[in-house]
Write an enzyme that holds these catalytic residues in place. Structure first.
Site, mmCIF file in Angstrom:
data_model
loop_
_atom_site.group_PDB
_atom_site.id
_atom_site.type_symbol
_atom_site.label_atom_id
_atom_site.label_comp_id
_atom_site.label_asym_id
_atom_site.label_seq_id
_atom_site.Cartn_x
_atom_site.Cartn_y
_atom_site.Cartn_z
ATOM 1 N N ARG A 1 -1.129 19.331 18.825
ATOM 2 C CA ARG A 1 -0.354 18.366 17.922
ATOM 3 C C ARG A 1 -0.337 17.270 17.726
ATOM 4 O O ARG A 1 -0.923 16.551 17.039
ATOM 5 C CB ARG A 1 1.032 18.972 18.658
ATOM 6 C CG ARG A 1 2.260 18.892 17.786
ATOM 7 C CD ARG A 1 2.786 17.408 17.324
ATOM 8 N NE ARG A 1 3.637 17.222 17.871
ATOM 9 C CZ ARG A 1 3.198 15.707 18.505
ATOM 10 N NH1 ARG A 1 3.068 14.689 17.337
ATOM 11 N NH2 ARG A 1 3.848 15.014 19.477
ATOM 12 N N ASP A 2 0.146 16.551 18.973
ATOM 13 C CA ASP A 2 0.359 14.675 18.546
ATOM 14 C C ASP A 2 -1.547 14.594 18.479
ATOM 15 O O ASP A 2 -1.596 13.140 17.855
ATOM 16 C CB ASP A 2 0.552 13.789 20.381
ATOM 17 C CG ASP A 2 1.056 12.555 19.505
ATOM 18 O OD1 ASP A 2 1.344 12.520 18.344
ATOM 19 O OD2 ASP A 2 0.999 12.316 20.040
ATOM 20 N N HIS B 1 5.356 9.734 27.921
ATOM 21 C CA HIS B 1 4.644 10.314 27.083
ATOM 22 C C HIS B 1 3.393 8.832 26.305
ATOM 23 O O HIS B 1 3.736 7.987 26.015
ATOM 24 C CB HIS B 1 5.007 10.703 25.656
ATOM 25 C CG HIS B 1 3.999 11.261 23.990
ATOM 26 N ND1 HIS B 1 3.815 12.252 24.660
ATOM 27 C CD2 HIS B 1 2.693 10.078 23.358
ATOM 28 C CE1 HIS B 1 3.148 12.514 23.129
ATOM 29 N NE2 HIS B 1 2.666 10.931 21.964
ATOM 30 N N HIS C 1 0.076 6.690 24.778
ATOM 31 C CA HIS C 1 -1.099 6.204 24.417
ATOM 32 C C HIS C 1 -1.862 5.107 25.171
ATOM 33 O O HIS C 1 -0.918 4.472 25.658
ATOM 34 C CB HIS C 1 -0.622 5.745 22.990
ATOM 35 C CG HIS C 1 -0.285 7.293 22.167
ATOM 36 N ND1 HIS C 1 -0.652 7.747 21.003
ATOM 37 C CD2 HIS C 1 1.003 7.243 22.519
ATOM 38 C CE1 HIS C 1 -0.535 9.021 20.711
ATOM 39 N NE2 HIS C 1 0.880 9.106 21.261
ATOM 40 N N CYS D 1 -2.820 6.935 15.810
ATOM 41 C CA CYS D 1 -1.196 6.257 16.011
ATOM 42 C C CYS D 1 -1.472 5.868 14.246
ATOM 43 O O CYS D 1 -2.209 4.606 14.365
ATOM 44 C CB CYS D 1 0.275 6.337 16.518
ATOM 45 S SG CYS D 1 1.708 5.334 15.969
ATOM 46 N N ASN E 1 -3.777 9.414 22.895
ATOM 47 C CA ASN E 1 -3.525 10.261 23.978
ATOM 48 C C ASN E 1 -3.652 9.717 25.422
ATOM 49 O O ASN E 1 -4.905 9.496 25.662
ATOM 50 C CB ASN E 1 -2.431 11.578 24.471
ATOM 51 C CG ASN E 1 -1.598 11.526 22.925
ATOM 52 O OD1 ASN E 1 -1.901 12.399 22.126
ATOM 53 N ND2 ASN E 1 0.102 11.453 22.956
#
Length: 320
Positions: free
Chosen positions: A17-18, A209, A211, A242, A251
């Site tokens: 997803r991310d 979470h 990065h 991002c 991430n």
């Protein structure tokens, strides 16, 4: 003084997803299904399969419904997805997704500019999502992005984050992730905020979470572990980014984090070698290198080598 580390941590793999939502060319539906199944077999307890959002806004996630329908599930694995509104709950229910996650930015300036309301007001509007999720027997959690700083505000006041937490609790969400999408967090800040949050809201199940934009991702996770947090997101091969943060990296790399835990004796229940295979496979499909140290250097335990015989002979000659 010994480090005050937790004994076991729970990881959520968010690469599908991310990570992939920031890739120009995402994996095909079949490739995503194979990846989810491989992650399941590797021992990941939580997998973020995708998101139920507008396919026009995030075309990489347009097939999340089909991925959920195609994966082979295990009862002890949580397969979750990000949603933006009540429509996301409907889509989750239709394809058998049993856990969804909402998100709000901790940046008041950002929220006001985009939604004309404060972050806490945004969360209050999530009540419909919570009600729908409960009717469909779907679990629901919340996320607070920019909790450690944003490009618009620099550092975010802790009280602002607390206000959002209280808003989540008010609508019935008590599983919350603190996210550093901007990559601005640093270890002492993380430790301080984690201690403050766990002390102020002991009823909350916390996730972190991070990065790795400025190379502090794993250091921040370690700070969270020292503060007693045990749930973390990571992404295979360190994929991601991002779109509104200049120079943003992905991430924290899953395999890098697993390797650190293995070296320190912190249990994850995940097979590192299988995780590495998955990351190599994804990188091969994407066709470009990623921010994974372990993919470049390999495991420390694989680096034991015999001393070259030529060097030994030269040393003997020098002594004689």
């Amino acid at each position: 003084m010994p480090m005050n580390l937790v004994k076991h941590i729970t990881l959520c793999e968010v690469g599908l997803r991310d990570g992939l939502q920031n890739e120009a060319s995402a994996l095909t539906t079949e490739e995503k299904i194979r990846t989810v199944n491989a992650l399941t077999e590797a021992g990941f307890p939580v997998i973020e399969v995708g998101s139920f959002v507008s396919p026009k806004a995030v075309p990489q996630m347009a097939d999340t419904d089909d991925v959920f329908r195609g994966i082979t599930r295990k009862s002890d694995v949580e397969y979750r997805a990000l949603i933006a509104n009540a429509r996301g709950v409907d889509r989750a229910a239709a394809c058998g997704c049993k856990k969804v996650k909402l998100n709000v930015s901790a940046s008041t300036a950002h929220n006001l500019a985009n939604l004309n309301c404060t972050p806490a007001e945004s969360v209050a509007r999530f009540a419909e999502c919570v009600a729908k999720a409960r009717e469909a027997s779907i679990g629901i959690s919340g996320s607070i992005s920019m909790a450690f700083g944003s490009p618009w505000d620099r550092e975010i006041p802790v009280e602002t984050v607390k206000e959002i937490v209280r808003a989540y609790l008010a609508v019935g969400i008590d599983e919350i992730s603190l996210s550093d999408a901007s990559g601005m967090a640093y270890p002492t800040q993380v430790y301080s905020i984690c201690e403050e949050m766990s002390r102020s809201f002991p009823e909350v199940t916390w996730w972190l979470h991070f990065h790795n934009t400025r190379g502090l991702g794993i250091a921040n996770i370690l700070a969270g572990m020292e503060a007693g947090f045990t749930r973390f997101d990571s992404a295979f091969a360190g994929v991601g980014g991002c779109p509104f943060v200049p120079g943003a990296a992905g991430n924290v790399s899953t395999e890098d984090l697993l390797h650190m835990c293995e070296e320190m004796g912190v249990e994850t229940g995940i097979n590192l070698d299988r995780a590495l295979e998955i990351s190599r496979s994804v990188v091969g499909i994407l066709g470009h290198s990623t921010d994974s140290y372990l993919l470049r250097a390999g495991k420390s335990k694989d680096l034991i080598r015999e001393i070259p015989t030529g060097q030994i002979k030269n040393q003997v000659k020098a002594k004689s």
